[in-house]
Design a protein around this motif. Structure first.
Motif, short mmCIF file in Angstrom:
data_model
loop_
_atom_site.label_atom_id
_atom_site.label_comp_id
_atom_site.label_asym_id
_atom_site.label_seq_id
_atom_site.Cartn_x
_atom_site.Cartn_y
_atom_site.Cartn_z
N LEU A 96 1.45 -0.74 2.88
CA LEU A 96 1.23 -0.34 1.49
C LEU A 96 0.13 -1.19 0.83
O LEU A 96 -0.65 -0.67 0.03
CB LEU A 96 2.52 -0.44 0.69
N ALA A 97 0.04 -2.47 1.18
CA ALA A 97 -1.03 -3.32 0.64
C ALA A 97 -2.39 -2.84 1.13
O ALA A 97 -3.35 -2.78 0.36
CB ALA A 97 -0.80 -4.77 1.04
N VAL B 28 -7.69 -0.10 0.23
CA VAL B 28 -8.75 0.86 0.53
C VAL B 28 -8.80 2.00 -0.47
O VAL B 28 -9.69 2.83 -0.42
CB VAL B 28 -8.62 1.44 1.97
N GLY B 29 -7.83 2.04 -1.36
CA GLY B 29 -7.86 3.03 -2.42
C GLY B 29 -7.30 4.38 -2.03
O GLY B 29 -7.62 5.38 -2.66
N ALA B 30 -6.47 4.42 -1.01
CA ALA B 30 -5.83 5.68 -0.65
C ALA B 30 -4.84 6.03 -1.75
O ALA B 30 -4.13 5.17 -2.27
CB ALA B 30 -5.12 5.56 0.68
N GLY B 31 -4.79 7.29 -2.13
CA GLY B 31 -3.91 7.71 -3.21
C GLY B 31 -2.46 7.45 -2.89
O GLY B 31 -1.86 6.46 -3.28
N LEU C 83 5.13 8.58 7.16
CA LEU C 83 5.52 8.71 8.56
C LEU C 83 5.56 7.37 9.30
O LEU C 83 6.48 7.14 10.10
CB LEU C 83 4.58 9.70 9.27
N PRO C 84 4.62 6.44 9.09
CA PRO C 84 4.72 5.15 9.80
C PRO C 84 5.96 4.34 9.46
O PRO C 84 6.33 3.44 10.20
CB PRO C 84 3.46 4.40 9.36
N LEU C 85 6.63 4.66 8.37
CA LEU C 85 7.86 3.94 8.03
C LEU C 85 9.01 4.29 8.97
O LEU C 85 10.01 3.58 9.02
CB LEU C 85 8.26 4.24 6.59
N ALA D 112 11.01 -6.60 10.59
CA ALA D 112 9.72 -6.05 11.01
C ALA D 112 9.36 -4.81 10.21
O ALA D 112 8.19 -4.60 9.85
CB ALA D 112 9.76 -5.71 12.50
N GLY D 113 10.34 -3.98 9.91
CA GLY D 113 10.08 -2.78 9.11
C GLY D 113 9.65 -3.10 7.70
O GLY D 113 8.71 -2.51 7.16
N VAL D 114 10.31 -4.09 7.08
CA VAL D 114 9.95 -4.48 5.71
C VAL D 114 8.56 -5.13 5.69
O VAL D 114 7.73 -4.81 4.84
CB VAL D 114 11.02 -5.43 5.13
N GLY D 115 8.31 -6.01 6.64
CA GLY D 115 6.98 -6.65 6.72
C GLY D 115 5.88 -5.65 7.01
O GLY D 115 4.80 -5.69 6.40
#
Length: 82
Positions: free
Chosen positions: A34-35, A40-43, A48-50, A25-28
């Protein structure tokens, strides 16, 4: 049954099956996170969500040990049917 054996068994029954599921679940979740950040083009997305799978795993381990603390102390003679 000694309490240490019971505590170890409860911990293994909680931790071992939960670890691969939370790892998957963490990897998915990280891949989706990240995708989406790339879409959305975030730098640089915050990391923290990891830590959410780690927090869930840490919260589940005391719940598994709580079963041992709640179990009444019985003698083997009380468990036998007469």
């Amino acid at each position: 049954m000694p309490r240490t054996v019971l505590a170890r068994a409860a911990l293994l029954e909680t931790a071992l099956p939960l670890a691969p599921a939370l790892l998957l679940a963490g990897v998915g979740g990280t891949a989706v996170y990240l995708a989406y950040a790339g879409f959305v083009g975030a730098g640089s997305p915050p990391l923290l969500p990891l830590l959410v799978p780690v927090a869930v795993y840490a919260a589940c381990l005391p719940a598994g040990r709580g079963d041992v603390a709640a179990a009444p102390a019985t003698h083997p003679a009380e468990l036998r049917s007469t």
